[in-house]
Design an enzyme around this catalytic site. Structure first.
Site, PDB file in Angstrom:
ATOM      1  N   GLY A  15     -23.433  24.739  -3.468  1.00  0.00           N
ATOM      2  CA  GLY A  15     -24.152  25.158  -4.682  1.00  0.00           C
ATOM      3  C   GLY A  15     -25.394  24.337  -4.982  1.00  0.00           C
ATOM      4  O   GLY A  15     -26.193  24.719  -5.844  1.00  0.00           O
ATOM      5  N   TYR A 144     -23.970  26.378  16.181  1.00  0.00           N
ATOM      6  CA  TYR A 144     -23.978  26.993  14.843  1.00  0.00           C
ATOM      7  C   TYR A 144     -23.579  28.471  14.940  1.00  0.00           C
ATOM      8  O   TYR A 144     -22.787  28.975  14.141  1.00  0.00           O
ATOM      9  CB  TYR A 144     -25.398  26.850  14.304  1.00  0.00           C
ATOM     10  CG  TYR A 144     -25.748  27.490  12.993  1.00  0.00           C
ATOM     11  CD1 TYR A 144     -25.490  26.834  11.790  1.00  0.00           C
ATOM     12  CD2 TYR A 144     -26.419  28.715  12.950  1.00  0.00           C
ATOM     13  CE1 TYR A 144     -25.877  27.392  10.581  1.00  0.00           C
ATOM     14  CE2 TYR A 144     -26.806  29.279  11.751  1.00  0.00           C
ATOM     15  CZ  TYR A 144     -26.539  28.610  10.564  1.00  0.00           C
ATOM     16  OH  TYR A 144     -26.931  29.172   9.370  1.00  0.00           O
TER      17      TYR A 144
HETATM   18  P1  NAP Z   1     -29.033  23.959   2.429  1.00  0.00           P
HETATM   19  O1  NAP Z   1     -30.146  24.050   1.473  1.00  0.00           O
HETATM   20  O2  NAP Z   1     -29.121  22.964   3.538  1.00  0.00           O
HETATM   21  O3  NAP Z   1     -27.696  23.716   1.610  1.00  0.00           O
HETATM   22  C1  NAP Z   1     -26.492  23.436   2.270  1.00  0.00           C
HETATM   23  C2  NAP Z   1     -25.437  23.252   1.224  1.00  0.00           C
HETATM   24  O4  NAP Z   1     -24.202  22.970   1.894  1.00  0.00           O
HETATM   25  C3  NAP Z   1     -25.717  22.078   0.287  1.00  0.00           C
HETATM   26  O5  NAP Z   1     -25.279  22.408  -1.009  1.00  0.00           O
HETATM   27  C4  NAP Z   1     -24.860  20.966   0.871  1.00  0.00           C
HETATM   28  O6  NAP Z   1     -24.448  20.024  -0.106  1.00  0.00           O
HETATM   29  C5  NAP Z   1     -23.671  21.780   1.358  1.00  0.00           C
HETATM   30  N1  NAP Z   1     -22.929  21.066   2.403  1.00  0.00           N
HETATM   31  C6  NAP Z   1     -23.379  20.703   3.620  1.00  0.00           C
HETATM   32  N2  NAP Z   1     -22.409  20.029   4.277  1.00  0.00           N
HETATM   33  C7  NAP Z   1     -21.337  19.985   3.451  1.00  0.00           C
HETATM   34  C8  NAP Z   1     -20.054  19.407   3.529  1.00  0.00           C
HETATM   35  N3  NAP Z   1     -19.645  18.747   4.617  1.00  0.00           N
HETATM   36  N4  NAP Z   1     -19.222  19.530   2.468  1.00  0.00           N
HETATM   37  C9  NAP Z   1     -19.612  20.177   1.353  1.00  0.00           C
HETATM   38  N5  NAP Z   1     -20.819  20.752   1.220  1.00  0.00           N
HETATM   39  C10 NAP Z   1     -21.674  20.640   2.247  1.00  0.00           C
HETATM   40  O7  NAP Z   1     -28.746  25.358   3.139  1.00  0.00           O
HETATM   41  P2  NAP Z   1     -29.028  26.828   2.611  1.00  0.00           P
HETATM   42  O8  NAP Z   1     -30.264  27.289   3.283  1.00  0.00           O
HETATM   43  O9  NAP Z   1     -28.909  26.900   1.136  1.00  0.00           O
HETATM   44  O10 NAP Z   1     -27.831  27.615   3.320  1.00  0.00           O
HETATM   45  C11 NAP Z   1     -26.764  28.181   2.574  1.00  0.00           C
HETATM   46  C12 NAP Z   1     -26.026  29.157   3.475  1.00  0.00           C
HETATM   47  O11 NAP Z   1     -26.906  30.201   3.848  1.00  0.00           O
HETATM   48  C13 NAP Z   1     -25.493  28.523   4.756  1.00  0.00           C
HETATM   49  O12 NAP Z   1     -24.206  29.000   5.023  1.00  0.00           O
HETATM   50  C14 NAP Z   1     -26.478  29.003   5.798  1.00  0.00           C
HETATM   51  O13 NAP Z   1     -25.890  29.087   7.065  1.00  0.00           O
HETATM   52  C15 NAP Z   1     -26.868  30.362   5.253  1.00  0.00           C
HETATM   53  N6  NAP Z   1     -28.173  30.865   5.696  1.00  0.00           N
HETATM   54  C16 NAP Z   1     -29.312  30.172   5.451  1.00  0.00           C
HETATM   55  C17 NAP Z   1     -30.525  30.671   5.902  1.00  0.00           C
HETATM   56  C18 NAP Z   1     -31.826  29.940   5.697  1.00  0.00           C
HETATM   57  O14 NAP Z   1     -32.860  30.402   6.231  1.00  0.00           O
HETATM   58  N7  NAP Z   1     -31.870  28.848   4.962  1.00  0.00           N
HETATM   59  C19 NAP Z   1     -30.572  31.898   6.589  1.00  0.00           C
HETATM   60  C20 NAP Z   1     -29.382  32.577   6.800  1.00  0.00           C
HETATM   61  C21 NAP Z   1     -28.193  32.059   6.348  1.00  0.00           C
HETATM   62  P3  NAP Z   1     -25.343  18.698  -0.431  1.00  0.00           P
HETATM   63  O15 NAP Z   1     -26.771  19.143  -0.494  1.00  0.00           O
HETATM   64  O16 NAP Z   1     -24.803  18.237  -1.723  1.00  0.00           O
HETATM   65  O17 NAP Z   1     -25.106  17.765   0.719  1.00  0.00           O
END
Ligand code: NAP
Ligand code: GDP
Length: 322
Positions: A15, A144
């Site tokens: 979140g 991944y």
């Molecule tokens: P992000 O900004 O890197 O955020 C990742 C989130 O996951 C952060 O809240 C982080 O918490 C949390 N997290 C990481 N490792 C964790 C752990 N070991 N335990 C608990 N929480 C953990 O990534 P995002 O872009 O928002 O991605 C969110 C989802 O969308 C992911 O599943 C990703 O695969 C998917 N997605 C993203 C994209 C893209 O282009 N960004 C595209 C397609 C799908 P902290 O920050 O507090 O460490």
């Protein structure tokens, strides 16, 4: 809505990240929270979801009825190429812990996030939801990709054995406020914003990695925030759904570079380092299924979304993830 008595406790794993912050904004700032709903946004600081004990404890604390599962080890192309094993292991563990704990605690619905980069490398275009397991993913991010594909397998198994409606969405490339702007590890658009910001400040040339020819379908995080909430409330298939702009809205990395240069008013030289990998040349996805459900959903125009992201980065440089 699939709710009895209209009460819903939604736990959003991940979140604090890009997508989680967007959902939080839509729920809290855009008035999307409905009566009877409570939302909880988790960060890894509260629970490391790689650990099953911490996962169980945080589920016991919030007792969710619904989960949006975003938490993942996430990164851009070049981090994937260095750390395939970490991406595989962390994400396999996080996903199994979240889905199994949700099952054990009687969570009604889980919406997880896959990604369009997990599709087969050798494929026909446009790619659709039925093609996830049709061949190996691109070699650059196989760790991944395999971990993410297993969410879909696991969702089907929970449905087969227990009748759970756990599902997944497949966003294409996302960007926006609260993104990871880190130059080494971030995704392309926000890494480029940061690089160009620094090049302008330092009066140095701007170096883009790769040839600039690969093409991507970019989506503003706030648009994805709305779509995730729709999926939680209205989408009842176990089969996943692609969330993407249209095939005609796909742009090249070079288009993105030029757009950021215009927005940041960068006039210096722009170099393309073709010794660096291009990654997947394209992964053009079909949004036909999304359009069948939501024919009128409007995506933020790309330039407006890039401008909002650049403005957020400049205004929040001190707190941005760099
Ligand atoms: P992000 O900004 O890197 O955020 C990742 C989130 O996951 C952060 O809240 C982080 O918490 C949390 N997290 C990481 N490792 C964790 C752990 N070991 N335990 C608990 N929480 C953990 O990534 P995002 O872009 O928002 O991605 C969110 C989802 O969308 C992911 O599943 C990703 O695969 C998917 N997605 C993203 C994209 C893209 O282009 N960004 C595209 C397609 C799908 P902290 O920050 O507090 O460490
Ligand atoms: P992908 O869409 O899953 O491949 O991941 P990225 O968001 O990391 O985008 C990678 C694409 O952007 C590749 O074609 C790279 O060559 C190109 N690119 C250009 N400059 C950069 C950069 O500074 N960082 C990243 N991550 N990618 C870049």
């Amino acid at each position: 809505m699939d709710l009895e008595n209209n009460s819903m406790r939604v736990l959003v794993t991940g979140g604090s990240g890009l997508v989680g912050s967007a959902i939080k904004h839509v729920v809290q700032e855009e008035g999307e929270r409905r009566e009877g709903e409570e939302w909880f946004f988790l960060s890894s600081k509260e629970a490391n979801l790689v650990d099953p004990v911490q996962t169980r404890a945080v589920f016991e604390k919030y007792r969710p009825t619904h989960v949006i599962h975003l938490a993942a080890k996430v990164g851009g192309l070049y981090q994937h190429m260095r750390e395939n094993l970490h991406f595989l292991r962390d994400n396999l563990k996080i996903n199994d812990n979240v889905l199994q704990t949700a099952h054990e605690m009687g969570v009604t619905k889980v919406v997880s996030c896959l990604s369009s980069c997990i599709f087969p490398d050798k494929t026909t275009y446009p790619i659709d939801e039925t093609m996830i397991h049709n061949g190996p993913p691109h070699d650059s991010n196989f760790g991944y990709s395999h971990a993410k594909r297993m969410i879909d397998v696991q969702n089907r198994a929970y449905f087969q054995q227990y009748g759970h409606r756990y599902t997944a969405v497949i966003p294409t490339n996302v960007f926006g406020p609260h993104d990871n702007f880190n130059i080494e590890n971030g995704h392309v658009l926000t890494a480029l914003v940061h690089k160009m910001y620094k090049a302008k400040k330092g009066g140095t040339p701007m170096t883009v990695w790769g040839s600039g020819t690969p093409r991507r379908q970019f989506m503003f995080s706030l648009d994805l925030g709305h779509l995730m909430i729709w999926a939680l409330r209205e989408y009842n298939e176990v089969d996943p759904i692609i969330f993407s702009v249209g095939e005609g809205d796909e742009v090249s990395i070079k288009d993105v570079v030029e757009m950021i240069a215009e927005i940041l008013d960068f006039k210096g030289p722009i170099l393309y380092d073709t010794t660096m990998s291009d990654g997947q040349i394209k992964k053009t996805a079909s949004n036909a299924k999304l359009r069948r459900y939501l024919p009128d959903f409007t995506f933020t125009p790309f330039k407006e979304a890039v401008k909002k992201t650049c403005d957020w980065f400049e205004a929040n440089y001190d707190i941005a993830r760099t």
